[in-house]
Enzyme design. Sequence first.
Site, short mmCIF file in Angstrom:
data_model
loop_
_atom_site.label_atom_id
_atom_site.label_comp_id
_atom_site.label_asym_id
_atom_site.label_seq_id
_atom_site.Cartn_x
_atom_site.Cartn_y
_atom_site.Cartn_z
N CYS A 271 0.80 -1.22 0.00
CA CYS A 271 0.00 0.00 0.00
C CYS A 271 0.84 1.28 0.00
CB CYS A 271 -0.94 0.01 1.21
SG CYS A 271 -2.25 -1.23 1.13
N ILE A 272 1.60 1.49 1.06
CA ILE A 272 2.23 2.79 1.28
C ILE A 272 3.21 3.19 0.18
CG2 ILE A 272 3.39 4.25 2.99
CD1 ILE A 272 0.69 3.14 3.85
#
Length: 434
Positions: A271-272
């Site tokens: 995600c990040i």
Amino acid sequence: MKKELLDKLTSKDAVIGIVGLGYVGLPLMLRYNEVGFRVLGFDIDQTKVEALMQGQSYIEHIPAAAIANARAGGFEATADFARASEADALIICVPTPLNKYREPDLSFVLDTTDSLVPHLRRGQIVSLESTTYPGTTDEELLPRIQSRGMKVGEDIFLVYSPEREDPGNPDFTTRTIPKVCGGITEACQEAGLALYGGVIDRVVPVSSTRAAEMTKLLENIHRAVNIGLVNEMKIVADKMGIDIHEVIRAAATKPFGFVPYHPGPGLGGHCIPIDPFYLTWKAREYGLHTRFIELAGEVNSAMPDWVVSKIANALNERKKSINGSRVLVLGIAYKKNVDDMRESPSVHIMERLRALGADVAYSDPHVPQFPKMREHHFDLASIALTPESIAQYDCVVLATDHDRFDYASIQASAQLVVDSRGKYLSILPNVVKA
């Protein structure tokens, strides 16, 4: 159609199809199975399908016993997408990576949707959970689904509900993490709330699929930007001879207005490191340049090089070069206490060290064998940590701070430790902060 679907979801007579049986799809399958739904899982990886059908797990924090219980409860896994017609709900949980130009790669989502579309029928709900840019659901999935001659909102229902899994986090489960949901129409939204309301403690409705898509991006951009800030602060503090971890601990005593974020060797996970660039790419369509997001991405992407520079300097002070040195990387999962290797900064550090001539090895109790990855290739197995094995390396790099590491023993046995996680609090002669 809507009433029939809602009745099935309320009575748990609906068949739930989970498409993509990875870190997101598998916990979701277990939750639906737990409350009494019949679940049909889809994955293109036949080895995963076979493992699940035999009651086996391929994700460390999901025990085989949970899979075996799900099988006993009626769960099936298949690679045959023609069986999608059996499901009343189809929840898509497939990867959304970036290509080499840091542009969204929607091939998994679109290929999956194209595989499902010929088998869609009236009375189904389709939910996309994969993280993506605002507009994906209505621009890409909606026309594909309507190409079947069904009207979304009347014959079939379409929602976007972003995944919020945090692998290895014991404080939150699929059930207890609130679920955001946005529908193409009001009827779609009603169906989406029914789909998730029976298995998630709190479902948070938003006005549209685009609002739901943007919500997920904001969550992860918030983290990426703050991590970028603290990583930059780490570099400044290091130049000034200040321990940034001491500073963070002190700042965190303020009871308001400050949230502690911790620096590291780079960003990992699915995600990040990826999601912010989905918004960056989409913003260009509107003539916007997301400078804040891109700057944070530049800082975070540079952190593996920062760690390698600290390794080089530390070895140089001991009259050694990286070229020819034996370097042991501790922890190659992207975060502590999991086996998840996605976008792990440890791997980038290993590649840079190898390119500079180092003899690289690793130790990770959660990853016994370096897995096959699309872009990273190491024929390595995890080294058992003993005082004798640790002492053989010119440098030990702490990249992921698993709880199962014996940090006192590592420090006592190592010639040199480069600590990128701030695990060692006191000043020690053989420890360098990175």
